[in-house]
Design a protein around this motif. Structure first.
Motif, PDB file in Angstrom:
ATOM      1  N   PHE A  19      17.102  70.367   8.963  1.00 36.27           N
ATOM      2  CA  PHE A  19      16.093  71.049   8.879  1.00 36.27           C
ATOM      3  C   PHE A  19      16.351  72.558   8.474  1.00 36.27           C
ATOM      4  O   PHE A  19      17.417  73.108   8.604  1.00 36.27           O
ATOM      5  CB  PHE A  19      15.368  70.968  10.366  1.00 36.27           C
ATOM      6  N   ASP A  20      15.357  72.971   7.599  1.00 39.69           N
ATOM      7  CA  ASP A  20      15.577  74.451   7.205  1.00 39.69           C
ATOM      8  C   ASP A  20      15.807  75.355   8.481  1.00 39.69           C
ATOM      9  O   ASP A  20      15.145  75.111   9.472  1.00 39.69           O
ATOM     10  CB  ASP A  20      14.311  74.705   6.426  1.00 39.69           C
ATOM     11  N   GLU A  21      16.779  76.187   8.374  1.00 37.80           N
ATOM     12  CA  GLU A  21      17.153  77.185   9.231  1.00 37.80           C
ATOM     13  C   GLU A  21      15.912  77.604   9.952  1.00 37.80           C
ATOM     14  O   GLU A  21      14.790  78.378   9.256  1.00 37.80           O
ATOM     15  CB  GLU A  21      17.953  78.167   8.707  1.00 37.80           C
ATOM     16  N   GLY A  22      15.774  77.724  11.235  1.00 38.15           N
ATOM     17  CA  GLY A  22      14.759  78.383  11.827  1.00 38.15           C
ATOM     18  C   GLY A  22      13.276  77.611  11.680  1.00 38.15           C
ATOM     19  O   GLY A  22      12.424  78.241  12.514  1.00 38.15           O
ATOM     20  N   THR A  23      13.120  76.344  11.321  1.00 35.11           N
ATOM     21  CA  THR A  23      11.704  75.996  11.123  1.00 35.11           C
ATOM     22  C   THR A  23      11.334  74.874  12.211  1.00 35.11           C
ATOM     23  O   THR A  23      10.304  74.377  12.400  1.00 35.11           O
ATOM     24  CB  THR A  23      11.593  75.151   9.771  1.00 35.11           C
ATOM     25  N   PHE A  24      12.671  74.282  12.716  1.00 38.51           N
ATOM     26  CA  PHE A  24      12.364  72.942  13.862  1.00 38.51           C
ATOM     27  C   PHE A  24      11.914  73.831  15.075  1.00 38.51           C
ATOM     28  O   PHE A  24      12.390  74.667  15.793  1.00 38.51           O
ATOM     29  CB  PHE A  24      13.500  72.397  14.098  1.00 38.51           C
ATOM     30  N   GLU A  25      10.693  73.296  15.457  1.00 40.47           N
ATOM     31  CA  GLU A  25      10.027  73.619  16.852  1.00 40.47           C
ATOM     32  C   GLU A  25      10.353  72.354  17.755  1.00 40.47           C
ATOM     33  O   GLU A  25       9.652  71.325  17.347  1.00 40.47           O
ATOM     34  CB  GLU A  25       8.444  73.865  16.441  1.00 40.47           C
ATOM     35  N   GLU A  26      10.992  72.587  18.813  1.00 40.56           N
ATOM     36  CA  GLU A  26      10.821  71.221  19.637  1.00 40.56           C
ATOM     37  C   GLU A  26       9.640  71.319  20.446  1.00 40.56           C
ATOM     38  O   GLU A  26       9.019  72.212  20.859  1.00 40.56           O
ATOM     39  CB  GLU A  26      12.101  71.386  20.723  1.00 40.56           C
ATOM     40  N   LEU A  27       8.988  70.047  20.616  1.00 34.92           N
ATOM     41  CA  LEU A  27       7.999  69.580  21.562  1.00 34.92           C
ATOM     42  C   LEU A  27       8.135  68.751  22.546  1.00 34.92           C
ATOM     43  O   LEU A  27       9.065  67.877  22.470  1.00 34.92           O
ATOM     44  CB  LEU A  27       7.116  69.139  20.350  1.00 34.92           C
ATOM     45  N   PHE A  28       7.580  68.740  23.425  1.00 33.37           N
ATOM     46  CA  PHE A  28       7.462  67.814  24.685  1.00 33.37           C
ATOM     47  C   PHE A  28       8.696  67.799  25.450  1.00 33.37           C
ATOM     48  O   PHE A  28       9.041  67.000  26.009  1.00 33.37           O
ATOM     49  CB  PHE A  28       7.152  66.380  24.084  1.00 33.37           C
ATOM     50  N   GLY A  29       9.491  68.892  25.270  1.00 39.60           N
ATOM     51  CA  GLY A  29      10.718  69.179  25.827  1.00 39.60           C
ATOM     52  C   GLY A  29      10.705  69.104  27.560  1.00 39.60           C
ATOM     53  O   GLY A  29      11.718  68.889  28.183  1.00 39.60           O
ATOM     54  N   ASN A  30       9.421  69.279  27.801  1.00 38.50           N
ATOM     55  CA  ASN A  30       9.318  69.393  29.210  1.00 38.50           C
ATOM     56  C   ASN A  30       9.087  67.969  30.164  1.00 38.50           C
ATOM     57  O   ASN A  30       9.245  67.761  31.239  1.00 38.50           O
ATOM     58  CB  ASN A  30       8.059  69.959  29.849  1.00 38.50           C
ATOM     59  N   ILE A  31       9.192  66.928  29.059  1.00 37.17           N
ATOM     60  CA  ILE A  31       8.955  65.421  29.795  1.00 37.17           C
ATOM     61  C   ILE A  31      10.541  65.127  30.223  1.00 37.17           C
ATOM     62  O   ILE A  31      11.347  64.988  29.389  1.00 37.17           O
ATOM     63  CB  ILE A  31       8.639  64.586  28.829  1.00 37.17           C
TER      64      ILE A  31
END
Ligand SMILES: [Zn+2]
Ligand SMILES: [Zn+2]
Lengths: 316, 290, 316, 290
Positions: free
Chosen positions: D73-85
């Motif tokens: 992924f392009d630097e700084g563009t990746f946003e993690e989701l659902f990490g709380n599961i």
């Protein structure tokens, strides 16, 4: 480069001209005018020869060892080609190659039969004779195109589907039949081009299309002239006569309304100028894509159906 | 020679015989016929009464389209359609003999206009459209007329919303019509696409022999594919394959049971079982009225 | 009939009763009352034994050599069964059998894994372990049912998809995956029953369904207890413990909300009374068909999707 | 020993080594690592700069999910989701150790909550949803959390109408969740059905190793399937097959090139080529705005 029988006189003249040029150079004699005349004559002669080829002679051009292959056209006509391998079921038939690519600004799925130019390549590509798995790979790619709304381009140059034990066991007839039926259902434009040999059901299995073109010297037939001769004349040496009788040239097929157009070949045949050939072919394909790409899918399907529905000549 | 060799040789001989002629040999007199498969001398009448199946060995002889129709459809229910469509000769084709002459001869021999009969009829009371091929008419080859009549039968099924049955028997494409005959593969397969889209049942019955362009089009596109016992079915012919691969083929190559083993057909039926099987399939697929 | 370890005391009592009867007959002594008492006790005992089986013992019932197979159920539950052979591509996998039939008045497509009852049959059916081609045949039949609006019934009894070279070459994983995805798209009711072993992806490949049932003593698991034991405990003899830990019984799965119901087996297991078993199974299936057959296809698909969407337990 | 034998033996040894450990052996010091494939001593930094590919032999070492995301992924563009599961233990499973303990250990070792990271990010500017698996977390096994997070990533793609990419690395199902883990195969495959119906592009990237329940569900359902060079991919594990068929397997069995030969994947890419390949595929499938 292999030289065909009827090309020999032309090659002879060209040799003569070359000799003349060398003599002129070494002797300092000015023979420019003579050479020009010779060259003009040679061109005239060549044009005449190629305008009057018999079907059997054109067959030789269609089958020329140096004739551009599917991958040559892909290289010269498209950008960003990415091959999609395999039928997802156990085989990646190399006799049929396909993938996604751009032709000019348009994403397409492009699929074709592949031949080799030497023994090793021919073994790899099985002389351009697909197995059922090749047709099933093609079907997978047709469905991919359909899903992502990409036009489909098929380039066909095959002596036919492979007649082998495993091919029969794994349902060669069914694989072709299913493609014929499923191509009828596609919602995207399908453009097919017979680039060399268009032989029998093996060719048709990639050629149920909205537009079908033939390269000038390609042929398209229900059976190879050799096969026909050995069955009907019981004499394979009658292949030349069979080639005449079967009416297999691009002009014949245009006349019968089977194809939608002929793409002229460079003088001497497609193998004499890959770039020009590929470029002219690309233009023809792009014209068809522009014509078809805004037609709604239902009309497209109906027109395709009606086109094949009308084919056949009979008395009533 | 081992027993296995002898057995293989015997099988090969049987195949050779079948290649030569698989109809009944009626040269042995008017009342008697000889079974090419088991060599039994049989009373003609006896064979006819047994649906043209050898009463001794059960071998299924080739039958023509009219006999097939009589066997499959309820008496008096079959109505032939499109019988007026006849062969043209668009290529003015001639090999050792002209196409026109060959067609004329085939007509005289078979008393048929072409290699298929299309129509509608009832099978145990179930109305179906049908196209039944005849191998005696130029080897059941598919030219423009066959393609047209098969397609018309399918369109009749579409119009009446009834099932469609194709009974195939063909050596392949009609070479004398060249590219026009090739296009019949596309035409008939496109027509099957229409049947599919309309959700109509399409059953194919593959009989001895079914090859080439017919195999690679409407024959193998049935929702249910039935092969008749003893039928040979394939894309490429045995000889073409042997020439290509330069080895001999298994004795049961391209037989109905071979195709079953290799997953290409749904069912095999003997001749007597064919009509009840078709009726049962049609009834199982009947949509509930709601 | 093979006798399982925990069946032996029951068989012993029954032998005793039989002896008593014979003595009574030969001696003329009236022991009717005694026999009655014994029989009552035997039944009580049997009930108690079968109500308290360990998962490992129930596994033995699920795998019993005489357990009714797919074809037994077809024979006893349906009429007019017509087998549809083959994948149309080169193989008729005998480990998965399917066809059209009537259950009561309803046309269905019925498909299942088939096991044998002796060595010869087991070789024919490959011990109920399908190849990719079997899953593709099943998919063909699913699509057939979908086209002709027939409910689909699948009966599953498999130790898993076959782990072989050819199976890997011809895409075992893909074949199962495609079935999972395509079953999600079906417009007709799908009813799956685990009748014996429901092991791993090989079972699931026929079991993405609107209703899933288990026979009382069948089991359904991600991995065989033996496999689990040899991986996690590194000791195959821990299979019994693994069977406990994996929670593979019908009651466990009902509790987890994975299945929709349990079909009780005759006392002693399905193999003790084929007819009753088949009849009870048929009733369960028909009830589900009646519930589902008038549901419109979109609702059916959505409900099926949501059902699987909800599966899984995690913290948030 | 013939040359061929020697060659075979050498291949087998390489496989044995790979079976043992396919990550970099960093036991030889802090600055140096050893390549298990060619035995070269390498500077750690050099390997890192080469995307964790051996600069000597080109062997692709296993990498974890975060490294993969950084590479793709392009630097700084990746946003993690659902990490709380996070993992529950619905079966209260215990083998030689309790499931709870195993999860705790895996978390500590990997600094991850579970064996997959879901999120959205840009690849050469193209926004995509993604689920990237991590083999270091309990062998990348799929339990309820992995199934849920993969499904949620697909639903994110559906919501945003963007392509979906799954990068797989898994030994198969999470046995400790038994039937619940089996159901994740159904759940994720049903989610792919939704992507199909919405006409969204779904690409899978199979990395070393991808097996079992992940192979037999969302991994093999990509519209385009890419395998990373040197990855091994299969349904059944090598040992299970060897035990079943009682013969040894070809050395290249279940490698990426083997799968290509057997028609199961579209493309193979080396690590460096993966990002541009994904970007190119996405751009080729972009619908024209009209
Ligand atoms: Zn006989
Ligand atoms: Zn190295």
């Amino acid at each position: 480069m292999a030289i065909l029988e009827f090309e020999k006189p032309i090659v002879e003249i060209q040799k003569k001209i070359q000799e003349l040029k060398e003599i002129s150079e070494s002797s300092g004699m000015d023979v420019t005018a003579e050479i020009e005349t010779f060259e003009k004559q040679a061109l005239e002669y060549k044009k005449e020869v190629y305008a009057n080829l018999t079907p059997a002679q054109r067959l030789q051009i269609a089958r020329h060892a140096d004739r551009p292959t599917f991958l040559d056209y892909v290289k010269l006509m498209t950008t960003d080609f990415m091959e999609m391998h395999g039928d997802r079921e156990g085989m990646d038939d190399r006799a049929i190659i396909g993938g996604i690519a751009k032709i000019e600004d348009c994403s397409v799925v492009i699929i074709g039969t592949q031949k080799g130019k030497n023994t090793k390549e021919n073994l790899t590509y099985n002389f351009g004779m697909p197995q059922p798995q090749g047709y099933r790979k093609a079907l997978r790619l047709f469905n991919h195109a359909n899903k992502f709304n990409m036009p489909i381009v098929t380039l066909i140059d095959t002596p036919g589907a492979y007649p082998g034990i495993k091919a029969e066991e794994t349902a060669q007839g069914t694989a072709i039949a299913v493609n014929l039926r499923e191509m009828a259902k596609l919602n995207v434009p399908v453009i097919a081009v017979i680039t060399g040999e268009g032989c029998s059901g093996g060719a048709l299995g990639l050629a149920v299309a909205d537009r079908v073109y033939m390269l000038e010297h390609s042929y398209y037939t229900v059976i190879s002239p050799e096969g026909c001769a050995s069955i009907l004349w019981r004499d394979a040496s009658m292949a030349g006569t069979a080639a005449e009788s079967l009416k297999i040239t691009s002009e014949d097929l245009l006349k019968f309304g089977i194809i939608d157009g002929i793409v002229k070949e460079p003088l001497g045949g497609a193998h004499c100028d890959y770039e020009k050939m590929a470029n002219d072919l690309k233009e023809t394909i792009m014209r068809a894509i522009y014509e078809l790409r805004d037609v709604n899918s239902k009309t497209l399907r109906n027109d395709r159906y009606n086109k094949y529905r009308r084919m056949g000549v009979f008395c009533q | 020679m081992t027993v296995k060799d002898w057995f293989e040789q015997r099988k090969e001989m049987q195949i050779a015989r079948r290649d030569k002629e698989t109809r009944i040999d009626d040269s042995v007199g008017n009342l008697w016929v000889k079974c090419y498969h088991c060599n039994a001398q049989l009373l003609k009448k006896e064979v006819e009464d047994n649906m043209e199946v050898c009463p001794k060995c059960g071998y299924h002889f080739r039958i023509n389209a009219r006999t097939r129709i009589n066997q499959l459809f309820d008496e008096g229910t079959f109505e032939e359609l499109f019988g007026n469509i006849t062969t043209a000769d668009p290529l003015e084709f001639s090999d050792t003999e002209s196409y026109k002459k060959r067609v004329t001869a085939a007509r005289a021999k078979t008393n048929m206009n072409e290699a298929v009969i299309s129509g509608v009829g009832e099978i145990e009371g179930e109305l179906t459209a049908a196209a039944v091929m005849d191998f005696e008419f130029m080897g059941g080859s598919m030219g423009s007329v066959v393609g047209e009549k098969v397609t018309l039968a399918m369109e009749e099924a579409l119009k009446r919303e009834i099932p469609m049955i194709a009974v195939t028997a063909s050596g392949g494409a009609r070479m004398q019509e060249s590219i026009l005959s090739l296009m019949q593969m596309a035409k008939t397969s496109c027509a099957v696409a229409k049947l599919n889209e309309a959700g109509l049942l399409y059953i194919t019955v593959l009989t001895e022999p079914t090859f080439g362009g017919v195999t690679a089009s409407f024959a193998m596109l049935g929702d249910i594919i039935i092969a008749e016992k003893d039928a040979r079915i394939g894309f490429a012919g045995r000889r073409v394959i042997e020439q290509t691969i330069r080895q001999s083929l298994p004795a049961d190559f391209q037989t109905a049971s071979y195709l079953m083993k290799y997953g290409q057909i749904d069912m095999i039926s003997d001749r007597a079982g064919l009509k009840p099987m078709l009726a049962k399939i049609i009834r199982l697929h009947k949509k509930k009225k709601s």
